[in-house]
Design a protein around this motif. Structure first.
Motif, PDB file in Angstrom:
ATOM      1  N   ARG A   1       1.963   0.006   0.319  1.00 26.09           N
ATOM      2  CA  ARG A   1       1.369  -0.916  -0.659  1.00 26.09           C
ATOM      3  C   ARG A   1       0.198  -1.700  -0.083  1.00 26.09           C
ATOM      4  O   ARG A   1      -0.634  -2.236  -0.800  1.00 26.09           O
ATOM      5  CB  ARG A   1       2.435  -1.902  -1.163  1.00 26.09           C
ATOM      6  CG  ARG A   1       3.451  -1.265  -2.093  1.00 26.09           C
ATOM      7  CD  ARG A   1       4.609  -2.179  -2.314  1.00 26.09           C
ATOM      8  NE  ARG A   1       5.214  -2.595  -1.050  1.00 26.09           N
ATOM      9  CZ  ARG A   1       6.237  -3.407  -0.938  1.00 26.09           C
ATOM     10  NH1 ARG A   1       6.780  -3.907  -1.995  1.00 26.09           N
ATOM     11  NH2 ARG A   1       6.731  -3.731   0.252  1.00 26.09           N
ATOM     12  N   GLU A   2       0.161  -1.801   1.288  1.00 28.91           N
ATOM     13  CA  GLU A   2      -0.936  -2.534   1.931  1.00 28.91           C
ATOM     14  C   GLU A   2      -2.229  -1.712   1.939  1.00 28.91           C
ATOM     15  O   GLU A   2      -3.296  -2.226   2.250  1.00 28.91           O
ATOM     16  CB  GLU A   2      -0.561  -2.890   3.379  1.00 28.91           C
ATOM     17  CG  GLU A   2       0.601  -3.859   3.500  1.00 28.91           C
ATOM     18  CD  GLU A   2       0.241  -5.236   2.962  1.00 28.91           C
ATOM     19  OE1 GLU A   2      -0.876  -5.694   3.212  1.00 28.91           O
ATOM     20  OE2 GLU A   2       1.096  -5.823   2.264  1.00 28.91           O
ATOM     21  N   VAL A   3      -2.109  -0.404   1.648  1.00 31.70           N
ATOM     22  CA  VAL A   3      -3.298   0.450   1.615  1.00 31.70           C
ATOM     23  C   VAL A   3      -3.926   0.304   0.236  1.00 31.70           C
ATOM     24  O   VAL A   3      -3.448   0.865  -0.748  1.00 31.70           O
ATOM     25  CB  VAL A   3      -2.924   1.932   1.880  1.00 31.70           C
ATOM     26  CG1 VAL A   3      -4.166   2.798   1.864  1.00 31.70           C
ATOM     27  CG2 VAL A   3      -2.204   2.053   3.202  1.00 31.70           C
ATOM     28  N   ARG A   4      -4.976  -0.517   0.174  1.00 37.49           N
ATOM     29  CA  ARG A   4      -5.587  -0.764  -1.141  1.00 37.49           C
ATOM     30  C   ARG A   4      -7.030  -1.197  -0.948  1.00 37.49           C
ATOM     31  O   ARG A   4      -7.441  -1.574   0.149  1.00 37.49           O
ATOM     32  CB  ARG A   4      -4.798  -1.838  -1.886  1.00 37.49           C
ATOM     33  CG  ARG A   4      -4.806  -3.178  -1.174  1.00 37.49           C
ATOM     34  CD  ARG A   4      -3.964  -4.194  -1.944  1.00 37.49           C
ATOM     35  NE  ARG A   4      -4.144  -5.522  -1.400  1.00 37.49           N
ATOM     36  CZ  ARG A   4      -3.445  -6.024  -0.398  1.00 37.49           C
ATOM     37  NH1 ARG A   4      -2.511  -5.299   0.183  1.00 37.49           N
ATOM     38  NH2 ARG A   4      -3.679  -7.239   0.039  1.00 37.49           N
ATOM     39  N   SER A   5      -7.776  -1.116  -2.024  1.00 39.82           N
ATOM     40  CA  SER A   5      -9.157  -1.583  -2.003  1.00 39.82           C
ATOM     41  C   SER A   5      -9.199  -2.956  -2.645  1.00 39.82           C
ATOM     42  O   SER A   5      -8.598  -3.169  -3.702  1.00 39.82           O
ATOM     43  CB  SER A   5     -10.040  -0.618  -2.774  1.00 39.82           C
ATOM     44  OG  SER A   5     -11.306  -1.204  -2.961  1.00 39.82           O
ATOM     45  N   THR A   6      -9.882  -3.891  -1.993  1.00 43.29           N
ATOM     46  CA  THR A   6      -9.962  -5.253  -2.536  1.00 43.29           C
ATOM     47  C   THR A   6     -11.273  -5.457  -3.297  1.00 43.29           C
ATOM     48  O   THR A   6     -11.565  -6.547  -3.742  1.00 43.29           O
ATOM     49  CB  THR A   6      -9.862  -6.286  -1.406  1.00 43.29           C
ATOM     50  OG1 THR A   6     -10.850  -5.963  -0.425  1.00 43.29           O
ATOM     51  CG2 THR A   6      -8.499  -6.299  -0.778  1.00 43.29           C
TER      52      THR A   6
ATOM     53  N   THR B   1      -8.042   2.670  -4.509  1.00 38.63           N
ATOM     54  CA  THR B   1      -6.667   2.452  -4.053  1.00 38.63           C
ATOM     55  C   THR B   1      -5.810   3.688  -4.334  1.00 38.63           C
ATOM     56  O   THR B   1      -5.083   4.173  -3.461  1.00 38.63           O
ATOM     57  CB  THR B   1      -6.052   1.224  -4.772  1.00 38.63           C
ATOM     58  OG1 THR B   1      -6.829   0.094  -4.424  1.00 38.63           O
ATOM     59  CG2 THR B   1      -4.605   1.007  -4.372  1.00 38.63           C
ATOM     60  N   ARG B   2      -5.924   4.195  -5.557  1.00 39.97           N
ATOM     61  CA  ARG B   2      -5.099   5.367  -5.935  1.00 39.97           C
ATOM     62  C   ARG B   2      -5.443   6.580  -5.058  1.00 39.97           C
ATOM     63  O   ARG B   2      -4.564   7.298  -4.605  1.00 39.97           O
ATOM     64  CB  ARG B   2      -5.297   5.695  -7.424  1.00 39.97           C
ATOM     65  CG  ARG B   2      -4.488   4.781  -8.342  1.00 39.97           C
ATOM     66  CD  ARG B   2      -4.384   5.373  -9.744  1.00 39.97           C
ATOM     67  NE  ARG B   2      -5.678   5.400 -10.411  1.00 39.97           N
ATOM     68  CZ  ARG B   2      -6.196   4.382 -11.094  1.00 39.97           C
ATOM     69  NH1 ARG B   2      -5.514   3.264 -11.202  1.00 39.97           N
ATOM     70  NH2 ARG B   2      -7.371   4.484 -11.668  1.00 39.97           N
ATOM     71  N   THR B   3      -6.750   6.760  -4.791  1.00 32.93           N
ATOM     72  CA  THR B   3      -7.161   7.902  -3.967  1.00 32.93           C
ATOM     73  C   THR B   3      -6.602   7.778  -2.555  1.00 32.93           C
ATOM     74  O   THR B   3      -6.051   8.740  -1.997  1.00 32.93           O
ATOM     75  CB  THR B   3      -8.711   7.977  -3.905  1.00 32.93           C
ATOM     76  OG1 THR B   3      -9.203   7.916  -5.218  1.00 32.93           O
ATOM     77  CG2 THR B   3      -9.185   9.241  -3.224  1.00 32.93           C
ATOM     78  N   LYS B   4      -6.745   6.574  -1.981  1.00 28.96           N
ATOM     79  CA  LYS B   4      -6.250   6.360  -0.612  1.00 28.96           C
ATOM     80  C   LYS B   4      -4.748   6.625  -0.544  1.00 28.96           C
ATOM     81  O   LYS B   4      -4.262   7.296   0.374  1.00 28.96           O
ATOM     82  CB  LYS B   4      -6.496   4.903  -0.186  1.00 28.96           C
ATOM     83  CG  LYS B   4      -7.904   4.564   0.213  1.00 28.96           C
ATOM     84  CD  LYS B   4      -7.920   3.067   0.522  1.00 28.96           C
ATOM     85  CE  LYS B   4      -9.180   2.628   1.233  1.00 28.96           C
ATOM     86  NZ  LYS B   4      -9.151   1.192   1.511  1.00 28.96           N
ATOM     87  N   GLN B   5      -4.013   6.093  -1.522  1.00 26.12           N
ATOM     88  CA  GLN B   5      -2.556   6.243  -1.480  1.00 26.12           C
ATOM     89  C   GLN B   5      -2.140   7.699  -1.711  1.00 26.12           C
ATOM     90  O   GLN B   5      -1.184   8.176  -1.105  1.00 26.12           O
ATOM     91  CB  GLN B   5      -1.912   5.299  -2.486  1.00 26.12           C
ATOM     92  CG  GLN B   5      -2.151   3.839  -2.086  1.00 26.12           C
ATOM     93  CD  GLN B   5      -1.361   2.846  -2.899  1.00 26.12           C
ATOM     94  OE1 GLN B   5      -0.822   3.188  -3.942  1.00 26.12           O
ATOM     95  NE2 GLN B   5      -1.312   1.614  -2.428  1.00 26.12           N
TER      96      GLN B   5
END
Lengths: 181, 353
Positions: free
Chosen positions: A51-56, A64-68
């Protein structure tokens, strides 16, 4: 008002509003001479939170969705890497903990021997050096908690009442119900 | 007298304070007609034209090696042990106990840095500190303060901010978000200020966090206790930072360990009153121009903030004293102290000249 008078005025204001407090929870910084064994073991296990992997950034939801999604695709590989790293981390933390226990036991043994030696020297009326006296006092403190305190680096945690300030606006004295200057 | 001075720093980067200072020192050396090169162990590619690797440094015995020591610098101890002429300027290194819980890697760097500092300072021909506090802590008797150049910040702006109201006021703190800077205590002090005296008071903190996790913890506490009255900014340009000083009403520094504390001089430059703890170099730099207390009651800090925000005469007197302190840290005085220290190195080692 002169700057020299400001502190007294501030203390008066603080005393006048002492009943108005703020919530005490949240971050409180504490000094620690070295991490505890529990902390070491806790840190040893690498468990990243997805959940910490996100774009701010603004409109960062697709990023965020792509990274996750990428991380999920590589999950099996990452789990393998982490398990190898965790294995060595946990073993090192455990060894450190065991070595510390062993050192503590050895120190206790040395302290007891030192006190027995002191008793023997006293019985023989032998003169003792200042260094020996200090080491004896520290050994006695470690064994009984009476006498001189520990030397530098021997205490792992700064006691809570040594914290410089209270978290809710009360001083340590106020928390304890004591009134010390 | 022409002297060859080679500077050594641990890491060189475009926004790093020590790097910026080393480049300014080099400008001074150029003005004095001195020669030499600048070296670093870790070099950011953006400054690679200005710094050479430390391993490339092979000073002649008559050259002076001038090291700014602010963190563990591999290879520096060996270099100084073999070189007869050296000046080491120790910037303060935070005790590791502040970092073990929140950033163990930084704690380890601080631990190694402080341990190595004793060796490095002991090997120097002239050891020096950036403040009397730092000098004494690391066994030196020479002080070379930070080179403070007020013109970098632009005009201070009006002495009195017109938007200060009896219920409000903006408290500012500038500095890295590190545990020893005690942002947690600062947030609580401002929360008490709002709860007890000034419901519209605000807090603005400016700085990069030691790590993202710690930054998030500080931000969470700020939002929890101050809500919309809390602002955290990072990555500001020099001009933006100057604007923040111009729009604030008081600087509050709750730090418990500071070797020097440049933001205090910056606040003096912008005519801001300063409130805080008298820790380390803070008391030395601020002297009688700030309202400092080590009272453990954060209500007293809140009280000091309220007093200073409500008293224009007090602010005017603090401003006057602050500007006097700026005179003590005048860049020409610092340049003279640096020149004198380098010349002392040469005087103390005549046989190798």
């Amino acid at each position: 008002m002169r700057p020299e008078d400001a502190l007294a005025a501030a203390r008066e204001r603080a005393a006048a509003h002492a009943d108005t407090l703020i919530p005490a929870d949240g971050l409180v910084v504490r000094r620690s001479a070295q991490p505890s064994d529990d902390e070491l073991l806790q840190w040893a296990v690498v468990e990243p939170d997805l959940r910490e992997v996100r774009s701010t950034r603004r409109l960062g939801a697709p990023v965020t969705r792509t990274k996750q999604a990428l991380l999920r695709l590589l999950a099996q590989y990452h789990a393998q890497v982490l398990s190898v790293q965790n294995r060595i981390n946990v073993h090192l933390a455990l060894r450190s903990s065991l070595a510390r226990d062993e050192a503590r036991e050895l120190r206790k043994e040395v302290d007891e021997l030192r006190l027995r030696l002191r008793a023997a020297e006293d019985a023989l009326s032998l003169t003792r050096g200042r260094g020996d006296e200090q080491a004896d006092a520290r050994a006695a403190w470690r064994l009984t908690g009476v006498g001189d305190g520990p030397g530098e680096g021997e205490r792992a945690e700064v006691p809570a009442d040594a914290l410089p300030d209270a978290v809710d606006g009360r001083t340590a004295e106020q928390r304890d119900g004591k009134h010390r200057r | 007298m022409t002297i060859t001075v080679h500077q050594v720093i641990g890491g060189a980067g475009p926004f790093d304070a020590i790097t910026v200072q080393a480049l300014r020192y080099r400008r001074l050396f150029d003005q004095w007609g001195w020669r030499g090169h600048d070296h670093a162990v870790h070099i950011d590619p953006r400054v690679s034209e200005r710094f050479a690797p430390l391993r490339a440094l092979a000073p002649a015995p008559t050259d002076v090696v001038f090291a700014q020591y602010s963190a563990y610098t591999p290879g520096l101890g060996e270099l100084l042990a073999d070189h007869p002429r050296s000046l080491v300027l120790c910037q303060n290194i935070t005790p590791p106990e502040w970092f073990w819980t929140h950033d163990p890697l930084t704690a380890m760097q601080c631990y190694l840095g402080r341990r190595e500092a004793t060796r490095v300072m002991g090997a120097a021909t002239v050891p020096a500190g950036a403040s009397r506090y730092t000098a004494e802590e690391f066994g030196a008797d020479t002080v070379i303060p930070i080179l403070f150049e007020p013109e970098r910040y632009g005009a201070p702006g009006p002495d009195e901010r017109s938007d200060l109201t009896p219920r409000g006021g903006e408290v500012l703190f500038v500095g890295r978000l590190c545990p020893h800077k005690r942002h947690d205590a600062l947030i609580r002090a401002v929360a008490l200020l709002r709860a007890r005296h000034r419901p519209d008071a605000r807090l603005r903190i400016v700085g990069e966090p030691v790590n993202e996790g710690y930054g998030a913890e500080v931000a969470r506490l700020g939002e929890q206790l101050l809500g919309g009255a809390f602002a955290w900014e990072r990555g500001l340009s020099q001009e933006q930072l100057a604007d923040r000083y111009r729009s604030a009403h008081v600087l509050c520094c709750m730090s418990e360990h500071e070797g020097f504390c440049v933001p205090i001089l910056e606040a003096f430059h912008f005519g801001l009153p300063v409130v805080g703890r008298p820790s380390g170099g803070v008391a030395e730099v601020a002297a009688d121009a700030a309202l400092l207390t080590d009272d453990p009651d954060l209500g007293v800090i809140a009280g000091l903030l309220d007093v200073v925000l409500g008293d224009p005469e007090l602010r005017a007197e603090l401003r006057r004293r602050g500007r006097e302190r700026l005179g003590v840290y005048d860049e020409h005085a610092t340049a003279a102290a640096l020149r004198s220290a380098v010349e002392r190195v040469v005087e103390l080692t005549p046989s190798s000249a």
